[in-house]
Enzyme design. Sequence first.
Site, PDB file in Angstrom:
ATOM      1  CB  CYS A   1      -0.983  -0.032   1.224  1.00 27.17           C
ATOM      2  SG  CYS A   1      -1.848  -1.373   1.146  1.00 27.17           S
TER       3      CYS A   1
ATOM      4  N   GLY B   1      -0.724   0.434  -5.192  1.00 25.05           N
ATOM      5  CA  GLY B   1      -2.118  -0.282  -4.655  1.00 25.05           C
ATOM      6  C   GLY B   1      -3.045   0.370  -5.723  1.00 25.05           C
TER       7      GLY B   1
ATOM      8  CG  ASN C   1       2.848   0.289   3.228  1.00 24.91           C
ATOM      9  OD1 ASN C   1       2.452  -0.790   2.905  1.00 24.91           O
ATOM     10  ND2 ASN C   1       4.404   0.746   3.140  1.00 24.91           N
ATOM     11  N   GLY C   2       1.505  -1.972   5.257  1.00 21.22           N
ATOM     12  CA  GLY C   2       2.385  -2.995   5.920  1.00 21.22           C
ATOM     13  C   GLY C   2       1.407  -4.165   6.269  1.00 21.22           C
TER      14      GLY C   2
ATOM     15  CE1 TYR D   1       7.069  -5.970 -10.088  1.00 21.71           C
ATOM     16  CE2 TYR D   1       6.169  -5.888  -7.945  1.00 21.71           C
ATOM     17  CZ  TYR D   1       5.949  -6.076  -9.091  1.00 21.71           C
ATOM     18  OH  TYR D   1       4.816  -6.180  -9.930  1.00 21.71           O
TER      19      TYR D   1
END
Length: 480
Positions: A14, A40, A115-116, A262
Amino acid sequence: MSFPESSSRPYEECGVFGVWGVPNAAALTALGLHALQHRGQEAAGIVSFDGDTFHQHKALGLVGDVFGNQDVIAGLPGEAAIGHNRYGTTGGSHVRNVQPIYADYAFGGLAVAHNGNLTNAATLRKALVKRGCIFHSTMDTEVIVHLVAISLYDTVIERLMDAAKKIKGAYSLITLTPDDGMLGMRDPLGVRPLVLGRMPGHEDKQGGWVLASETCALDIIGADYVRDIEPGEIVVINADGVKSLWPFGDVGRRFCIFEYIYFARPDSVLEGQSVYEVRTRIGGELARESGVDADVVVPVPDSGVPSAIGYAHESGLPYEMGIVRNHYVGRTFIQPTDQVRNLGVKMKHSANKAVLEGRRVILVDDSIVRGTTSRKIVDMVRAAGAKEVHMRITSPPTKHPCFYGIDTPSEKHLLAARHSLEEMCKAINADSLAFISFDGLYRALGHQGRPVENHTNCDACFSGDYPITLVDKDGNLIQQ
């Protein structure tokens, strides 16, 4: 965690973004989320604060779809706002699972963007439900909201610090409060990214502050990069400026290495390093480790592009766009029949026959997960007339699932966890296959090789070395 059976790539994390002390904060937040769209594509949301009232809007879809209407932005007034792009690693695809989460407490409102992944979310949720807490979503983020609610401390900041000491996992958080301002926090090991930026002032007013997952989101709104939020640091941003709190002490640093490979946009700077430059150095290391006689180096776009440039430069071979990506195909494209579904790769990637025909091709990609996508790409290149296809991967073999916010399959679905290098090469129909070594990867990050002790990065998806306790894995407490 969920992972679509048909997919063969790790899914994005995210993205979080927040602005404090800037007019039209929601509009700037929408721009920041647009820059973080790669993290996201499932949903987006913004909560703003006008000094008196919180306002929110969130929905399923891309940022442009959710916030493309000026009336929506006009309904989010104020000089403070936080936003979130969702790719769900926990919870389903429902509006109730779209962030930021907003809650009304006795002390006032609180909005949270996260996020996570929390590795003890299920354990905490079970305990909170027993205490009478009522959950409205299936996200682990809501656990934080309830921990703040039941904390016995007085101030919001103290309650957040109390909650932070109870959760385990890899995360970055941005919260918005009426009295204490905007807060940003990274997990104690700094696995997930969070950066601080400054907006330029206007007239006699000082500039505001920005928090974001990546520096590319600062660039789009004209903010200057100040620094990374440190592992375990909480920053409090309000009219008094920026103040740092350290509830955890110094427990090390294990930034996610896959961000460089990535996830992050190549024009971002993370932990002081240009993502683009790291990726080109990875390509150079890969060429030195596993060079092969060939005619052309071709990236699998988009994440393979910088590394393919580095590979070509080091090998002396020409770099060519032998595969062209269609950027207008979304993840939700309707696939009504098996015949159409099997053409999924061709909808996203097309072979450039003029580059590939009659040539020995080195394909550079970031990873192999299930192997199905790699097989389709290799077959597509062969069908375009390539004489040989040599696959080169810019990460070590992905042998272990991630529990820290990257949606990867279970171990039994990971090709590298079940097969030798030779078997993998055969499975994807390549003439040869090579992955970068751990030492080569870490050399590209500026180290002599992979550190034996005091790792500076989390590489658990490759090594199985999980730096954070996996409390909820398989329903059992697992100590690492």
